[in-house]
Design a protein around this motif. Structure first.
Motif, PDB file in Angstrom:
ATOM      1  N   ILE A   1     108.080   9.635  56.630  1.00  0.00           N
ATOM      2  CA  ILE A   1     106.873   9.325  57.408  1.00  0.00           C
ATOM      3  C   ILE A   1     106.713  10.385  58.487  1.00  0.00           C
ATOM      4  CG2 ILE A   1     105.935   7.770  59.170  1.00  0.00           C
ATOM      5  CD1 ILE A   1     106.983   5.426  57.587  1.00  0.00           C
ATOM      6  N   LEU A   2     105.482  10.876  58.649  1.00  0.00           N
ATOM      7  CA  LEU A   2     105.132  11.770  59.741  1.00  0.00           C
ATOM      8  C   LEU A   2     104.069  11.098  60.590  1.00  0.00           C
ATOM      9  CD1 LEU A   2     105.036  14.518  61.259  1.00  0.00           C
ATOM     10  CD2 LEU A   2     103.340  15.266  59.554  1.00  0.00           C
ATOM     11  N   THR A   3     104.345  10.892  61.876  1.00  0.00           N
ATOM     12  CA  THR A   3     103.325  10.422  62.807  1.00  0.00           C
ATOM     13  C   THR A   3     102.732  11.630  63.528  1.00  0.00           C
ATOM     14  OG1 THR A   3     104.758  10.160  64.748  1.00  0.00           O
ATOM     15  CG2 THR A   3     104.684   8.326  63.156  1.00  0.00           C
ATOM     16  N   GLY A   4     101.503  11.489  63.988  1.00  0.00           N
ATOM     17  CA  GLY A   4     100.872  12.595  64.698  1.00  0.00           C
ATOM     18  C   GLY A   4     100.526  13.758  63.800  1.00  0.00           C
ATOM     19  N   GLY A   5     100.225  13.471  62.540  1.00  0.00           N
ATOM     20  CA  GLY A   5     100.004  14.531  61.560  1.00  0.00           C
ATOM     21  C   GLY A   5      98.720  15.310  61.730  1.00  0.00           C
ATOM     22  N   ARG A   6      97.856  14.874  62.639  1.00  0.00           N
ATOM     23  CA  ARG A   6      96.620  15.629  62.898  1.00  0.00           C
ATOM     24  C   ARG A   6      96.671  16.420  64.190  1.00  0.00           C
ATOM     25  NH1 ARG A   6      92.205  11.055  60.938  1.00  0.00           N
ATOM     26  NH2 ARG A   6      92.583  11.290  58.700  1.00  0.00           N
ATOM     27  N   GLY A   7      97.758  16.285  64.922  1.00  0.00           N
ATOM     28  CA  GLY A   7      97.920  17.069  66.137  1.00  0.00           C
ATOM     29  C   GLY A   7      98.366  18.481  65.824  1.00  0.00           C
ATOM     30  N   MET A   8      98.545  19.268  66.860  1.00  0.00           N
ATOM     31  CA  MET A   8      98.905  20.671  66.660  1.00  0.00           C
ATOM     32  C   MET A   8     100.231  20.814  65.924  1.00  0.00           C
ATOM     33  SD  MET A   8      99.461  23.714  69.468  1.00  0.00           S
ATOM     34  CE  MET A   8     100.504  22.666  70.478  1.00  0.00           C
ATOM     35  N   LEU A   9     101.299  20.216  66.443  1.00  0.00           N
ATOM     36  CA  LEU A   9     102.593  20.352  65.770  1.00  0.00           C
ATOM     37  C   LEU A   9     102.620  19.551  64.475  1.00  0.00           C
ATOM     38  CD1 LEU A   9     105.456  21.404  65.632  1.00  0.00           C
ATOM     39  CD2 LEU A   9     106.179  19.463  67.051  1.00  0.00           C
ATOM     40  N   GLY A  10     102.092  18.330  64.490  1.00  0.00           N
ATOM     41  CA  GLY A  10     102.116  17.496  63.292  1.00  0.00           C
ATOM     42  C   GLY A  10     101.402  18.136  62.117  1.00  0.00           C
ATOM     43  N   SER A  11     100.238  18.736  62.368  1.00  0.00           N
ATOM     44  CA  SER A  11      99.509  19.388  61.282  1.00  0.00           C
ATOM     45  C   SER A  11     100.260  20.612  60.776  1.00  0.00           C
ATOM     46  CB  SER A  11      98.092  19.774  61.733  1.00  0.00           C
ATOM     47  OG  SER A  11      98.131  20.716  62.800  1.00  0.00           O
ATOM     48  N   SER A  12     100.969  21.298  61.670  1.00  0.00           N
ATOM     49  CA  SER A  12     101.788  22.437  61.246  1.00  0.00           C
ATOM     50  C   SER A  12     102.957  21.966  60.384  1.00  0.00           C
ATOM     51  CB  SER A  12     102.321  23.189  62.475  1.00  0.00           C
ATOM     52  OG  SER A  12     101.270  23.799  63.205  1.00  0.00           O
ATOM     53  N   ILE A  13     103.562  20.824  60.750  1.00  0.00           N
ATOM     54  CA  ILE A  13     104.647  20.267  59.944  1.00  0.00           C
ATOM     55  C   ILE A  13     104.136  19.893  58.559  1.00  0.00           C
ATOM     56  CG2 ILE A  13     106.175  18.258  59.704  1.00  0.00           C
ATOM     57  CD1 ILE A  13     106.545  18.364  62.769  1.00  0.00           C
ATOM     58  N   ALA A  14     102.969  19.239  58.500  1.00  0.00           N
ATOM     59  CA  ALA A  14     102.404  18.852  57.204  1.00  0.00           C
ATOM     60  C   ALA A  14     102.114  20.078  56.341  1.00  0.00           C
ATOM     61  CB  ALA A  14     101.131  18.033  57.416  1.00  0.00           C
TER      62      ALA A  14
ATOM     63  N   ILE B   1     111.971   9.510  59.390  1.00  0.00           N
ATOM     64  CA  ILE B   1     110.706   9.521  60.122  1.00  0.00           C
ATOM     65  C   ILE B   1     110.688  10.728  61.044  1.00  0.00           C
ATOM     66  CG2 ILE B   1     109.280   8.345  61.858  1.00  0.00           C
ATOM     67  CD1 ILE B   1     110.325   5.690  60.807  1.00  0.00           C
ATOM     68  N   VAL B   2     109.588  11.476  61.017  1.00  0.00           N
ATOM     69  CA  VAL B   2     109.349  12.539  61.995  1.00  0.00           C
ATOM     70  C   VAL B   2     108.280  12.008  62.940  1.00  0.00           C
ATOM     71  CG1 VAL B   2     108.633  14.911  62.396  1.00  0.00           C
ATOM     72  CG2 VAL B   2     109.942  14.340  60.332  1.00  0.00           C
ATOM     73  N   HIS B   3     108.678  11.695  64.157  1.00  0.00           N
ATOM     74  CA  HIS B   3     107.761  11.071  65.112  1.00  0.00           C
ATOM     75  C   HIS B   3     107.205  12.133  66.061  1.00  0.00           C
ATOM     76  CE1 HIS B   3     105.788   8.414  67.751  1.00  0.00           C
ATOM     77  NE2 HIS B   3     106.791   8.178  68.602  1.00  0.00           N
ATOM     78  N   ALA B   4     106.044  12.686  65.675  1.00  0.00           N
ATOM     79  CA  ALA B   4     105.393  13.731  66.470  1.00  0.00           C
ATOM     80  C   ALA B   4     104.179  13.225  67.229  1.00  0.00           C
ATOM     81  CB  ALA B   4     104.982  14.899  65.566  1.00  0.00           C
ATOM     82  N   ALA B   5     103.811  11.964  67.034  1.00  0.00           N
ATOM     83  CA  ALA B   5     102.643  11.409  67.721  1.00  0.00           C
ATOM     84  C   ALA B   5     102.925  11.269  69.209  1.00  0.00           C
ATOM     85  CB  ALA B   5     102.279  10.060  67.124  1.00  0.00           C
TER      86      ALA B   5
ATOM     87  N   GLU C   1     117.382   7.904  59.410  1.00  0.00           N
ATOM     88  CA  GLU C   1     117.203   9.154  60.158  1.00  0.00           C
ATOM     89  C   GLU C   1     115.830   9.164  60.814  1.00  0.00           C
ATOM     90  OE1 GLU C   1     118.317  13.401  58.643  1.00  0.00           O
ATOM     91  OE2 GLU C   1     116.139  13.207  58.409  1.00  0.00           O
ATOM     92  N   LEU C   2     115.785   9.669  62.047  1.00  0.00           N
ATOM     93  CA  LEU C   2     114.512   9.829  62.750  1.00  0.00           C
ATOM     94  C   LEU C   2     114.586  11.066  63.622  1.00  0.00           C
ATOM     95  CD1 LEU C   2     112.271   7.164  64.400  1.00  0.00           C
ATOM     96  CD2 LEU C   2     113.013   9.113  65.793  1.00  0.00           C
ATOM     97  N   LEU C   3     113.533  11.871  63.571  1.00  0.00           N
ATOM     98  CA  LEU C   3     113.411  13.045  64.428  1.00  0.00           C
ATOM     99  C   LEU C   3     112.317  12.770  65.452  1.00  0.00           C
ATOM    100  CD1 LEU C   3     113.921  15.970  65.272  1.00  0.00           C
ATOM    101  CD2 LEU C   3     112.348  16.702  63.456  1.00  0.00           C
ATOM    102  N   TYR C   4     112.716  12.688  66.704  1.00  0.00           N
ATOM    103  CA  TYR C   4     111.784  12.407  67.798  1.00  0.00           C
ATOM    104  C   TYR C   4     111.418  13.716  68.481  1.00  0.00           C
ATOM    105  CZ  TYR C   4     110.104  10.575  72.292  1.00  0.00           C
ATOM    106  OH  TYR C   4     109.349  10.296  73.409  1.00  0.00           O
ATOM    107  N   ILE C   5     110.111  14.001  68.568  1.00  0.00           N
ATOM    108  CA  ILE C   5     109.650  15.223  69.224  1.00  0.00           C
ATOM    109  C   ILE C   5     109.450  14.932  70.705  1.00  0.00           C
ATOM    110  CG2 ILE C   5     107.961  17.074  69.252  1.00  0.00           C
ATOM    111  CD1 ILE C   5     109.553  16.848  66.632  1.00  0.00           C
TER     112      ILE C   5
END
Length: 308
Positions: free
Chosen positions: A4-17, A57-61, A99-103
């Motif tokens: 799961i990627l949160t914040g996928g439309r933000g600057m970093l999130g969209s770059s991750i996607a 989970i990659v929590h970038a939101a 596993e979770l990656l918190y930005i």
């Protein structure tokens, strides 16, 4: 692997996607965007996590903004980020997502303290007042990840990037980060034929900026192996520039021939913020994009967004 990627439309999130699709086409990335789930809603977030059953989970939101926005609306930056983080991380704990990656953010470090910052400098001294509400929320998220890891045996890790710039940033003058706002202001002055651009402060404060696609590319490579990380990890380029130097780079990208004026009555934030990313280097972190190259790419992204 399902992530799961949160914040996928933000600057970093969209770059991750973007980088995920290139580097890991056989691993499933599920974007939890705000039109699907309000991540401030604890029950809705828990239901989504339980339904998707992710391996990570990659929590970038996050609710982010520039200095002016944080000064004007500290309650929003504290409350919304607390709600986001407690909702996502608690849902992950309840579902025992391994596993979770918190930005996180470099804003969590003290205002007046040694430079560059080490990961151990968290909570070592008072925070910068302008960033305090946002920083308190992010510190709470950091500590929640640390507690979950130690209490439940989960691999919840925290990335602490320097300031970021890249495509899909917010270029508004009220909410944009330094480089995005600089590009928008210099472009507007260039189009209008203005003789100068106004900069808050005297232009000598120093900041470290990392290109978002460099960070995203490396983070994508790390998902699934976060157990090798320490609890929190600084991620910066290792050098900083003055505010004026960032505006100079934007001026070169735009082709603007005017100058700068300074409003020393306006706040400029901390005099310096730079990270010691030595631990990350031992794990393979090595950003490649030079500042002028990165800002030139972001300016092209800005022009494309203006035409949409």
């Amino acid at each position: 692997m399902r992530v799961i990627l949160t914040g996928g439309r933000g600057m970093l999130g969209s770059s991750i996607a973007e980088r995920w699709a290139i580097r890991r086409p056989y691993d499933e990335l599920v974007l939890l965007t705000r039109d699907l789930v309000d991540l401030r809603d604890k029950d809705a977030t828990r239901e989504a996590v339980e339904r998707i059953q992710p391996d990570s989970i990659v929590h970038a939101a996050a609710v982010v903004g520039g200095l002016a926005a944080k000064l004007a609306n500290p309650t929003k930056y504290l409350l919304d980020n607390l709600l986001l983080d407690s909702s996502v991380i608690s849902a992950a704990i309840d579902a025992r997502v391994p596993e979770l990656l918190y930005i996180g953010s470099a804003a969590v470090y003290p205002e007046h303290y040694r430079q560059p910052f080490l990961e151990s400098d968290l909570l070592a001294a008072p925070l910068e007042p302008a960033n305090e509400g946002y920083a308190i929320a992010k510190i709470a998220g950091i500590k929640l990840c640390e507690y979950a890891s130690s209490e439940f045996g989960l691999d919840y890790r925290v990335a602490l990037p320097s300031n970021l710039y890249g495509p899909n940033d917010d270029y508004s003058l009220s909410h944009g980060h330094l480089i995005a706002a600089a590009i928008a202001k210099v472009h507007a002055a260039h189009i209008a034929g203005d003789a100068s651009v106004l900069i808050w402060g005297d232009g000598t404060a120093r900041r470290e900026f990392t290109y978002s696609l460099d960070l995203a590319d490396w983070l994508v490579s790390q998902v699934g192996a976060l157990s090798k990380w320490p609890t929190r990890l600084n991620l910066g380029v290792g050098h900083d520039h003055t505010i004026t130097e960032y505006y100079d780079s934007a001026r070169r990208a735009v082709g603007y021939a005017g100058g700068f004026q300074y409003d020393t009555g306006k706040p400029a934030g901390m005099r310096q913020r730079i990270l010691d990313s030595g631990v990350a280097h031992t794990l393979g972190w090595l950003p490649q994009t030079a500042l002028d190259d990165g800002i030139a790419r972001v300016y092209q992204s800005y022009l494309a967004a203006q035409q949409e």
